[in-house]
Scaffold this motif. Structure first.
Motif, mmCIF file in Angstrom:
data_model
loop_
_atom_site.group_PDB
_atom_site.id
_atom_site.type_symbol
_atom_site.label_atom_id
_atom_site.label_comp_id
_atom_site.label_asym_id
_atom_site.label_seq_id
_atom_site.Cartn_x
_atom_site.Cartn_y
_atom_site.Cartn_z
ATOM 1 N N ALA A 1 -7.494 -1.183 -3.515
ATOM 2 C CA ALA A 1 -6.383 -1.198 -2.562
ATOM 3 C C ALA A 1 -6.729 -1.874 -1.249
ATOM 4 C CB ALA A 1 -5.913 0.227 -2.284
ATOM 5 N N SER B 1 1.007 -0.264 -9.238
ATOM 6 C CA SER B 1 0.147 0.290 -8.200
ATOM 7 C C SER B 1 -1.261 0.405 -8.756
ATOM 8 C CB SER B 1 0.628 1.685 -7.799
ATOM 9 O OG SER B 1 -0.335 2.362 -7.022
ATOM 10 N N PRO C 1 0.799 -1.230 0.000
ATOM 11 C CA PRO C 1 0.000 0.000 0.000
ATOM 12 C C PRO C 1 0.829 1.277 0.000
ATOM 13 C CG PRO C 1 -0.879 -1.583 1.584
ATOM 14 C CD PRO C 1 0.430 -2.137 1.097
ATOM 15 N N GLU C 2 2.040 1.218 0.584
ATOM 16 C CA GLU C 2 2.872 2.413 0.674
ATOM 17 C C GLU C 2 3.224 2.993 -0.698
ATOM 18 O OE1 GLU C 2 3.394 -0.463 2.120
ATOM 19 O OE2 GLU C 2 3.604 -0.168 4.275
ATOM 20 N N MET D 1 1.255 3.622 -3.012
ATOM 21 C CA MET D 1 0.250 4.617 -3.382
ATOM 22 C C MET D 1 0.575 5.979 -2.787
ATOM 23 S SD MET D 1 -3.144 2.226 -2.986
ATOM 24 C CE MET D 1 -4.242 3.353 -3.843
ATOM 25 N N SER E 1 -4.638 3.971 0.547
ATOM 26 C CA SER E 1 -3.419 3.370 1.068
ATOM 27 C C SER E 1 -3.484 3.190 2.584
ATOM 28 C CB SER E 1 -2.210 4.236 0.708
ATOM 29 O OG SER E 1 -1.030 3.721 1.291
#
Length: 367
Positions: free
Chosen positions: A252, A159, A6-7, A9, A349
């Motif tokens: 996400a 992403s 997620p980071e 994003m 995110s």
């Protein structure tokens, strides 16, 4: 293939202003040679087609074509265009001499979306002029279309689309400005250049907005993570933003989210449970801001958790919000999707991190 974290994003959101600064002139030069002067002047109808983020970008760009270039513009998903749109052919523009022509702009960031390739083929068979808009050189859509606009980015990474979404919106806006310059006698090069400077000048405003909303989105993730469903509402070009924002939460974090038009939410989704459902109200200055303020008031009375994505000085709407994601600076409504989508990547995110989920996670049985 390694799973997406997620980071990523967060990094992508924070690269958006740099992309706008460094790519606007490059994309502008490419647009200027995309069609011949005669081809630009012949266009009186524009169809914007694509799937997912590409379709949401089309919805966000529709207003720019209709107000700047004064052409009929319709955003259609690739499937709907293929199966339900009537033949395009050639048509005569209202109030113009000679034949007008339809321009179909088919968008696929990857360049390989099968339905988009088929949409291009169908449009060509109908006699339309086709342009592929993609971030991938040499891809299938570039080979299928009459022309292509490359909206590639430096240092891309996998992403849920954030930088690619902005690149698609930017590409469409620049095509709309070029079309306006070619079609309208009062749209001089000076006017068009001024509008393009407005676009690239939004980069500083993006920096101020991301700085203002980042920590707020992180705190908001706690609310979103507890909700079984989220709605995002907007109108005009930001109906596309609402759909895009909902897509990021689903992709996400696996949160069911829906993007809806302001007025339609008031007619339908306001009746849905749970009572405290989070509702993002996306309301830039423009034609629908007053309606957005009334909707926020209505949603608050119903017990909804109202999140305002709004100019920080718009107190009529803020008065009814439980949380505010302030957008800095002024922007014309046609360009507002470039500023008003910034919250989506952050929120998605941070929600994914709080839920300990990964983007595009296929097996959610244990989550």
């Amino acid at each position: 293939m390694e799973p997406i974290q997620p980071e990523v994003m967060v990094r992508q959101v924070e690269a958006l202003s740099t992309d706008l600064r460094t790519r606007t002139d490059l994309f502008t030069n490419r647009v200027s040679t995309l069609l011949s002067p005669a081809e630009w002047e012949s266009i009186d109808t524009v169809i914007l087609t694509g799937n997912g983020d590409s379709h949401h970008a089309a919805c966000a760009a529709e207003m720019a074509f209709e107000t700047f270039a004064e052409v009929t513009c319709e955003p259609l998903s690739a499937w709907r265009f293929l199966r339900y749109s009537p033949p395009l052919g050639r048509r005569t523009g209202e109030g113009r001499t000679g034949e007008g022509r339809a321009l179909v702009i088919a968008t696929s960031a990857s360049g390989g979306t099968k339905g988009v390739v088929q949409a291009i083929e169908r449009a060509k068979a109908d006699g339309a002029l086709t342009v592929a808009l993609t971030g991938t050189p040499g891809s299938a859509v570039t080979r299928a279309a009459d022309r292509f606009l490359l909206v590639d980015l430096e240092h891309p990474e996998r992403s849920p689309g954030i930088r690619t979404y902005q690149a698609s919106v930017l590409g469409m806006l620049l095509i709309a400005l070029q079309l306006a310059e070619a079609r309208r006698a009062d749209s001089s090069e000076t006017v068009a250049a001024s509008l393009r400077r407005e676009l690239s000048g939004l980069a500083d405003t993006m920096d101020a907005t991301t700085k203002a909303i980042k920590e707020r989105c992180a705190r908001l993730a706690e609310v979103i993570a507890k909700a079984p469903v989220v709605t995002m509402v907007g109108s005009g070009p930001n109906h596309g933003t609402a759909q895009y924002g909902a897509a990021k939460l689903a992709e996400a974090a696996g949160v069911f989210a829906a993007g809806q038009d302001l007025e339609e939410w008031s007619h339908v989704e306001r009746f849905a449970y749970p009572v405290d459902m989070p509702v993002f109200v996306i309301a830039p200055p423009g034609r629908s801001q007053q309606r957005a303020a009334r909707l926020a008031e209505q949603a608050s009375r119903l017990g909804r958790h109202v999140i305002a994505v709004v100019d920080g000085n718009e107190m009529d709407l803020i008065a009814h919000a439980d949380a505010v994601l302030p957008v800095h600076g002024t922007v014309r409504e046609e360009f507002s999707p470039l500023l008003y989508h910034l919250f989506a990547g952050y929120t998605a995110s941070y929600t994914a991190q709080r839920l300990e989920r990964l983007p595009f996670q296929a097996d959610r049985s244990s989550s």
